[in-house]
Scaffold this active site. Structure first.
Site, short mmCIF file in Angstrom:
data_model
loop_
_atom_site.label_atom_id
_atom_site.label_comp_id
_atom_site.label_asym_id
_atom_site.label_seq_id
_atom_site.Cartn_x
_atom_site.Cartn_y
_atom_site.Cartn_z
N ASP A 66 0.59 -1.18 0.01
CA ASP A 66 0.37 -0.23 0.34
C ASP A 66 1.08 1.19 0.04
O ASP A 66 2.00 1.38 0.01
CB ASP A 66 -0.82 0.01 1.71
CG ASP A 66 -0.41 -0.55 2.40
OD1 ASP A 66 0.85 -0.38 2.70
OD2 ASP A 66 -0.89 -1.47 3.06
N ASP A 120 -7.19 -2.93 14.05
CA ASP A 120 -8.82 -3.29 14.09
C ASP A 120 -8.28 -4.33 12.96
O ASP A 120 -9.98 -4.53 12.44
CB ASP A 120 -9.53 -2.31 13.28
CG ASP A 120 -8.36 -1.71 11.91
OD1 ASP A 120 -7.89 -2.09 11.62
OD2 ASP A 120 -9.00 -0.73 11.33
N HIS A 153 -7.32 -5.18 10.36
CA HIS A 153 -6.76 -4.92 8.94
C HIS A 153 -5.82 -5.50 8.23
O HIS A 153 -4.59 -6.16 8.95
CB HIS A 153 -6.78 -3.27 8.54
CG HIS A 153 -5.99 -2.41 8.58
ND1 HIS A 153 -5.92 -1.09 9.49
CD2 HIS A 153 -4.47 -2.98 8.88
CE1 HIS A 153 -4.52 -0.84 9.54
NE2 HIS A 153 -4.21 -2.01 9.54
N GLU A 178 -9.78 -1.87 5.67
CA GLU A 178 -10.55 -1.91 6.66
C GLU A 178 -11.55 -2.80 6.82
O GLU A 178 -12.38 -3.07 5.61
CB GLU A 178 -10.28 -0.62 7.04
CG GLU A 178 -9.10 0.67 7.10
CD GLU A 178 -8.60 0.59 7.96
OE1 GLU A 178 -8.53 -0.23 8.86
OE2 GLU A 178 -7.73 1.64 7.67
#
Ligand code: F6R
Length: 265
Positions: free
Chosen positions: A67, A136, A138, A143
């Site tokens: 990313d 979280d 990811h 997400e």
């Protein structure tokens, strides 16, 4: 999933680097998927050491990063391209044209994302994808709520991720709100995945990933569908796992097996 628990983060890095190095030795022209963030820094440090002291050769290796932040130039100190140069590429003999990081400043993101996927295909697919995990749950910047079939695309960062990543920026306001990221579907197509997690802040996400149901609310849980995933954890990240004993039994069997048929490669 093969779950390996090491005592501390340094041992996680050495173990992770040993898997990557074994692949590079066995297949010198392999394709590596790489991650950024705090977690893989020690792994990259160990790979640099293996290059310098043991001649680990990256001259034919191709890499694709997961990313990049939208809006940051490759030279921006917080861009993931810059991160990769500083933490790995500048210190090994990889050819610059074989390293790929998504373009955070593309004029046409749809075309740029399609081209990134195309380049991965042309390179023959990713042999080993290195992954960190967000608090979280990811992987890459997929997400909670991301499609488990998603491909490389633009993604809005969750507030939790913005807060987590603010430590790399002068303030939370400076963290970009969007990223270009490989999709969960892109990651699942890699031949092997190597997921790393260290620290107590990852324990809940790791428990949900390994022992929870597969859900788009924890995109790392989609790795349960992948047939070859190795997870390397430190004690803190592993602290909420309920089936520790079983993972240890599997590791003992794995060691016996490797002694008989040769090491992972
Ligand atoms: C980075 C990436 C992210 C990170 C994750 C954990 O390329 O894809 O998924 O792996 O946010 O980040 P750290 O390692 O900083 O806790």
């Amino acid at each position: 999933m093969r779950v390996i628990v090491e005592e501390h983060a340094d041992a996680v890095a050495v173990r992770a680097a040993s898997f990557i190095a074994a692949l590079v030795r066995r297949k010198p022209d392999c394709v590596l998927g790489l991650a950024t963030g705090g977690t893989p820094v020690g792994t990259y440090r160990e790979l640099i050491r293996l290059h310098r002291e043991e001649g680990l050769d990256f001259s034919q290796v191709t890499t694709f990063n997961l990313d990049e932040y939208v809006g940051l130039a490759p030279t921006h100190p917080q861009s993931y391209r810059h991160f990769m140069q500083v933490h790995l590429f500048d210190h090994i003999n990889i050819r610059p044209e074989r390293t790929h990081v998504p373009d955070g400043r593309a004029l046409d993101f749809e075309a740029a994302c399609a081209q990134y996927e195309q380049r991965i295909r042309e390179a023959g697919g990713i042999d080993l994808q290195l992954l960190g995990i967000g608090s979280d749950g990811h992987i890459a910047f997929n997400e909670p709520g991301s499609s488990l079939g998603s491909r490389t695309r633009l993604k809005t960062l969750a507030r939790e991720t913005i807060r987590d990543n603010a430590r790399f920026f002068a303030s939370e306001d400076e963290v970009p709100r969007m990223a270009v990221t490989m999709g969960v579907g892109t990651i699942l197509e890699s031949r092997r995945c190597l997921l790393l997690a260290t620290g107590r802040s990852k324990a809940e996400a790791i428990r949900a990933t390994i022992e929870g149901p597969v859900t788009a609310q924890v995109t790392a849980s989609a790795l349960q569908f992948h047939r070859e995933v190795i997870v390397v954890l430190d004690e803190e990240a592993a602290s909420l796992l309920e089936r520790r004993e079983y993972y240890e039994d599997v590791e003992r069997s794995q060691r016996l097996y490797e002694q008989q048929i040769g090491r992972f490669g």
